[in-house]
Design a protein around this motif. Sequence first.
Motif, PDB file in Angstrom:
ATOM      1  N   THR A  19      23.470   6.132  -1.320  1.00 36.67           N
ATOM      2  CA  THR A  19      22.254   5.324  -1.383  1.00 36.67           C
ATOM      3  C   THR A  19      21.150   6.024  -0.606  1.00 36.67           C
ATOM      4  O   THR A  19      21.329   6.373   0.559  1.00 36.67           O
ATOM      5  CB  THR A  19      22.477   3.929  -0.770  1.00 36.67           C
ATOM      6  OG1 THR A  19      23.541   3.271  -1.467  1.00 36.67           O
ATOM      7  CG2 THR A  19      21.213   3.085  -0.867  1.00 36.67           C
ATOM      8  N   SER A  39      13.365  -2.328   3.166  1.00 35.93           N
ATOM      9  CA  SER A  39      12.451  -1.296   2.666  1.00 35.93           C
ATOM     10  C   SER A  39      12.584   0.028   3.409  1.00 35.93           C
ATOM     11  O   SER A  39      12.003   1.029   3.003  1.00 35.93           O
ATOM     12  CB  SER A  39      11.005  -1.783   2.728  1.00 35.93           C
ATOM     13  OG  SER A  39      10.636  -2.095   4.056  1.00 35.93           O
ATOM     14  N   GLU A  64       8.042   0.318   0.594  1.00 31.40           N
ATOM     15  CA  GLU A  64       8.705  -0.439  -0.459  1.00 31.40           C
ATOM     16  C   GLU A  64       9.797   0.431  -1.055  1.00 31.40           C
ATOM     17  O   GLU A  64       9.535   1.533  -1.538  1.00 31.40           O
ATOM     18  CB  GLU A  64       7.710  -0.830  -1.555  1.00 31.40           C
ATOM     19  CG  GLU A  64       8.317  -1.708  -2.659  1.00 31.40           C
ATOM     20  CD  GLU A  64       7.289  -2.160  -3.664  1.00 31.40           C
ATOM     21  OE1 GLU A  64       7.464  -1.824  -4.855  1.00 31.40           O
ATOM     22  OE2 GLU A  64       6.317  -2.824  -3.260  1.00 31.40           O
ATOM     23  N   ASP A  65      11.049  -0.047  -0.965  1.00 33.63           N
ATOM     24  CA  ASP A  65      12.210   0.698  -1.472  1.00 33.63           C
ATOM     25  C   ASP A  65      12.252   2.123  -0.933  1.00 33.63           C
ATOM     26  O   ASP A  65      12.530   3.084  -1.660  1.00 33.63           O
ATOM     27  CB  ASP A  65      12.194   0.731  -3.010  1.00 33.63           C
ATOM     28  CG  ASP A  65      12.378  -0.644  -3.620  1.00 33.63           C
ATOM     29  OD1 ASP A  65      13.096  -1.468  -3.013  1.00 33.63           O
ATOM     30  OD2 ASP A  65      11.797  -0.906  -4.691  1.00 33.63           O
ATOM     31  N   GLN A  74       9.882   4.041   0.149  1.00 29.79           N
ATOM     32  CA  GLN A  74       8.732   4.896  -0.114  1.00 29.79           C
ATOM     33  C   GLN A  74       7.464   4.255   0.432  1.00 29.79           C
ATOM     34  O   GLN A  74       7.370   3.041   0.557  1.00 29.79           O
ATOM     35  CB  GLN A  74       8.564   5.123  -1.625  1.00 29.79           C
ATOM     36  CG  GLN A  74       9.721   5.874  -2.265  1.00 29.79           C
ATOM     37  CD  GLN A  74       9.536   6.005  -3.763  1.00 29.79           C
ATOM     38  OE1 GLN A  74       9.491   5.000  -4.486  1.00 29.79           O
ATOM     39  NE2 GLN A  74       9.431   7.231  -4.242  1.00 29.79           N
ATOM     40  N   LYS A 107       4.197   2.782  -0.055  1.00 33.08           N
ATOM     41  CA  LYS A 107       3.498   2.198  -1.196  1.00 33.08           C
ATOM     42  C   LYS A 107       2.008   2.388  -1.051  1.00 33.08           C
ATOM     43  O   LYS A 107       1.295   2.727  -1.995  1.00 33.08           O
ATOM     44  CB  LYS A 107       3.855   0.714  -1.315  1.00 33.08           C
ATOM     45  CG  LYS A 107       3.190   0.037  -2.507  1.00 33.08           C
ATOM     46  CD  LYS A 107       3.559  -1.439  -2.576  1.00 33.08           C
ATOM     47  CE  LYS A 107       2.877  -2.119  -3.763  1.00 33.08           C
ATOM     48  NZ  LYS A 107       3.178  -3.574  -3.794  1.00 33.08           N
TER      49      LYS A 107
END
Length: 223
Positions: A19, A43, A215-216, A218, A220
């Motif tokens: 992951t 995040s 966000e995830d 990265q 954003k």
Amino acid sequence: MSLIVDQLEKTFGEGQAETTVLKNLNFEVSEGEFIILTGASGSGKTTLLTILGGLLSQSAGEIRFNQQPLFNNSKKASSLRLTEIGFIFQSSHLVPYLTVEEQLITVGKEAGQSARAAKQRARKLLTEIGLEKRLTVYPNHLSGGEKQRVAIMRAFMNDPKMILADEPTASLDADRATYVVEMLRNHIKKDNKVGIMITHDQRLFDYADRVIYLEDGQIKEKE
């Protein structure tokens, strides 16, 4: 003096269980700059801060501080955490058998301060945050907010060049949270430190020079 994060990545696990938590992060924080990191749970904010504090290694990319790689080996990471990095965790992590004053004095002495100098600095910092009457109290007699204020001042004991704070106001009421963030910002500005704080509290965003949204894993956007 500046902190540069260059193509930083962090991956956990291997093979099908792999992951990627942080993906190609790039940003810079200059001396005297106070940055807020925000984003949804999961995040990657805390993972990023933990890597910047030398408590976790990155999978790829580079972190440079003062034009030099921040961490070259575990010995250097340990030394830097003691002398140049102040880390404020979401939980206070106070030592149960040390008084409020001793929590700070111990850090100062480990960083090379004399016993007298460490005691003077500890009392100055604790007075600044309103705990001058709690110096001889043990953690089990402190409120959650008081414990966190001790932890915040403990991070300043070694006069670090970089302050990293993970939700430091989570256990504080609104007025105390505002006071603490103002104090953090003032120290960072006055002493030209690099400051990065994680928070979800949008009321505190105005105190930052910039807000970086993750966000995830990265970035954003940046404000």
